[in-house]
Scaffold this active site. Structure first.
Site, PDB file in Angstrom:
ATOM      1  N   TRP A 115       0.830  -1.205   0.000  1.00  0.00           N
ATOM      2  CA  TRP A 115       0.000   0.000   0.000  1.00  0.00           C
ATOM      3  C   TRP A 115       0.865   1.255   0.000  1.00  0.00           C
ATOM      4  O   TRP A 115       0.649   2.174  -0.792  1.00  0.00           O
ATOM      5  CB  TRP A 115      -0.934   0.029   1.220  1.00  0.00           C
TER       6      TRP A 115
ATOM      7  N   TYR B  54       1.180   3.948  -3.041  1.00  0.00           N
ATOM      8  CA  TYR B  54       0.735   5.325  -2.786  1.00  0.00           C
ATOM      9  C   TYR B  54       1.843   6.318  -3.135  1.00  0.00           C
ATOM     10  O   TYR B  54       1.588   7.360  -3.741  1.00  0.00           O
ATOM     11  CB  TYR B  54       0.330   5.470  -1.320  1.00  0.00           C
TER      12      TYR B  54
ATOM     13  N   ASP C 110      -6.235   0.025  -0.141  1.00  0.00           N
ATOM     14  CA  ASP C 110      -6.666   1.280   0.460  1.00  0.00           C
ATOM     15  C   ASP C 110      -8.135   1.201   0.878  1.00  0.00           C
ATOM     16  O   ASP C 110      -9.009   0.877   0.068  1.00  0.00           O
ATOM     17  CB  ASP C 110      -6.471   2.426  -0.531  1.00  0.00           C
TER      18      ASP C 110
END
Length: 287
Positions: free
Chosen positions: A221, A225, A241
């Site tokens: 994640w 990101y 997410d």
């Protein structure tokens, strides 16, 4: 110094401003009356900028920076940060193969992917946001900036500090800010990794996500990101997410797992970063 930055319309400034406002760090950023302002640091010099839509298809930037020769680099960063060069017609054509995306894009055709001023700052934000809410992460970031960031000599509208340097964060015991020791270790490790590899967060290198995943405490994640907002990889997609999962669940009217979201996102390649922004924005339609 005043600069105009052009773009190809449409541009959804309310959505961009809403995204940045929800994540604004006290002392570092401010959003007042439709104007986004923040402190910046480049090559050891500090300053500020403010940006707002101009009367034409452009943004007006008011830049206060002591080194005039840095202007081209600052402008390049701003174009990336505000995604001013996105080819929206091509992106929309790809995403619109999914009827859901086609409908959402028709409702908000000017969505861009918010970038970041600085790679280390974005990475620190992402690590702080692991498994906690956006507001909780921003509070921690505010403490970090106030404690370790250098004070601005000429504050502007609540902008008091610049983001801390990597050398400072690499040596600091960041767990004292009120987070698990393991997360503090990850933050310091990211800062040290940038010192070891100054090009760690450059957007024009191959294997960006793999480099990030090799760092201690950085999972998929966080890496995705960072790739989405800093490395500017148009197909980056943080499938785990919670916001993306909740957005698709609300739109489809039923529960959705991270695996199901990832499978659905195959149809959005190679523009999944823009699909993510469409989904995030759907959660706050009043922006």
């Amino acid at each position: 110094m005043k600069v105009l930055l052009d773009y190809q319309p449409p541009y959804d400034w309310p959505a961009m401003l809403g995204f940045l406002s929800a994540r604004a760090i006290t002392g570092l950023e401010s959003v007042v009356d439709g104007v986004y302002s923040r402190s910046i640091s480049l090559n050891g010099a500090h300053g500020t900028f403010s940006i707002t839509p101009a009367a034409v298809e452009a943004f007006e930037v008011r830049l206060d920076f002591p080194d005039a020769s840095a202007a081209p680099e600052i402008i390049a960063r701003l174009r990336r940060m505000f995604d001013l060069d996105a080819d929206l017609p091509r992106i929309h054509q790809q995403l619109a193969v999914d009827p859901l995306m086609a409908r959402l894009i028709a409702e908000r055709p000017g969505l861009r992917v918010p970038g970041a001023w600085d790679g280390l700052e974005l990475a620190i934000r992402a690590v702080l946001g692991q498994q906690i809410t956006v507001s909780a992460a921003i509070k921690l970031a505010g403490k970090l900036v106030a404690q370790y960031g250098e004070a601005l000599s000429s504050p502007l509208s609540g902008l008091t500090h610049v983001f801390p340097e990597a050398a400072v964060l690499a040596k600091a015991d960041l767990a004292t800010l009120g987070m698990p020791k393991s997360r503090g270790r990850t933050l310091s490790g990211v800062a040290q990794a940038l010192l070891d590899d100054p090009l760690l967060f450059e957007s024009n290198r191959d294997g960006g996500v793999a480099r990030l995943l090799a760092l201690w405490g950085i999972g998929d994640w966080t890496a995705q990101y960072i790739a989405l907002r800093q490395l500017r990889e148009p197909d980056a997609f943080p499938s785990g997410d919670v916001g993306l999962i909740n957005a698709l669940a609300a739109l489809e009217g039923g529960p959705v797992t991270a695996r199901e979201l990832l499978a659905r996102a195959e149809a959005w390649r190679p523009c999944r970063a823009y699909a993510a922004q469409v989904l995030w924005t759907s959660l706050s339609r009043s922006d």
